[in-house]
Design a protein around this motif. Sequence first.
Motif, mmCIF file in Angstrom:
data_model
loop_
_atom_site.group_PDB
_atom_site.id
_atom_site.type_symbol
_atom_site.label_atom_id
_atom_site.label_comp_id
_atom_site.label_asym_id
_atom_site.label_seq_id
_atom_site.Cartn_x
_atom_site.Cartn_y
_atom_site.Cartn_z
ATOM 1 N N UNK A 24 57.175 22.707 13.197
ATOM 2 C CA UNK A 24 57.660 24.038 13.559
ATOM 3 C C UNK A 24 56.788 24.549 14.696
ATOM 4 N N UNK A 25 57.419 25.000 15.786
ATOM 5 C CA UNK A 25 56.660 25.395 16.969
ATOM 6 C C UNK A 25 56.183 26.841 16.938
ATOM 7 N N UNK A 26 56.813 27.691 16.164
ATOM 8 C CA UNK A 26 56.344 29.071 16.083
ATOM 9 C C UNK A 26 55.651 29.272 14.744
ATOM 10 N N UNK A 27 54.335 29.403 14.808
ATOM 11 C CA UNK A 27 53.536 29.519 13.607
ATOM 12 C C UNK A 27 53.597 30.907 13.000
ATOM 13 N N UNK A 28 52.588 31.253 12.222
ATOM 14 C CA UNK A 28 52.569 32.572 11.585
ATOM 15 C C UNK A 28 52.652 33.685 12.625
ATOM 16 N N UNK A 29 53.400 34.732 12.308
ATOM 17 C CA UNK A 29 53.540 35.869 13.211
ATOM 18 C C UNK A 29 52.313 36.765 13.092
ATOM 19 N N UNK A 30 51.815 37.206 14.230
ATOM 20 C CA UNK A 30 50.678 38.136 14.244
ATOM 21 C C UNK A 30 51.196 39.491 13.783
ATOM 22 N N UNK A 31 50.663 40.066 12.696
ATOM 23 C CA UNK A 31 51.137 41.382 12.256
ATOM 24 C C UNK A 31 50.981 42.418 13.372
ATOM 25 N N UNK A 32 52.054 43.100 13.708
ATOM 26 C CA UNK A 32 52.072 43.996 14.872
ATOM 27 C C UNK A 32 50.991 45.076 14.814
#
Length: 144
Positions: free
Chosen positions: A60-68
């Motif tokens: 998967x190329x998009x890892x964990x999302x940075x919490x805004x």
Amino acid sequence: MLQLLRRRWVVACLYLIPVLASAQAPPGRSCGPVRVAPAPVDTVVDAGTGTQSSLLHFVVHNGPQYPIPLRNARIDGEVRVSFTVDTTGHVVPGSAEVVAESHAAFGQSVCDFLERARLAPIVLGGRRTTVRVINQPFRFQTQG
């Protein structure tokens, strides 16, 4: 003036977020429903040592999302998790647990990522294996 007020509001909110949502969960909290019986594993990889982490390749190329809110406040952090990867490269549902987290929002982001994560199947001795990964780090860093 408006920018100064906005900055103070963000700082105040970030101060309250850990108080209201407990900034650091107890070690070993599960990312989701726990399996009744743990999945059998062929080997264990301690990703925290870096010695065998070359076995792990996230597809998967998009890892964990940075919490805004944390990104906007330029807060960096790290999460360490343990999870089991099956012979097809999927994380076994219910096997992931947060070992350590600098903020609960970072931990939740990693848990959400592991639900959809896909790794290249791990091959040892010429066959695909089920592997328990421990202490896998995920780092969140703002640029600049």
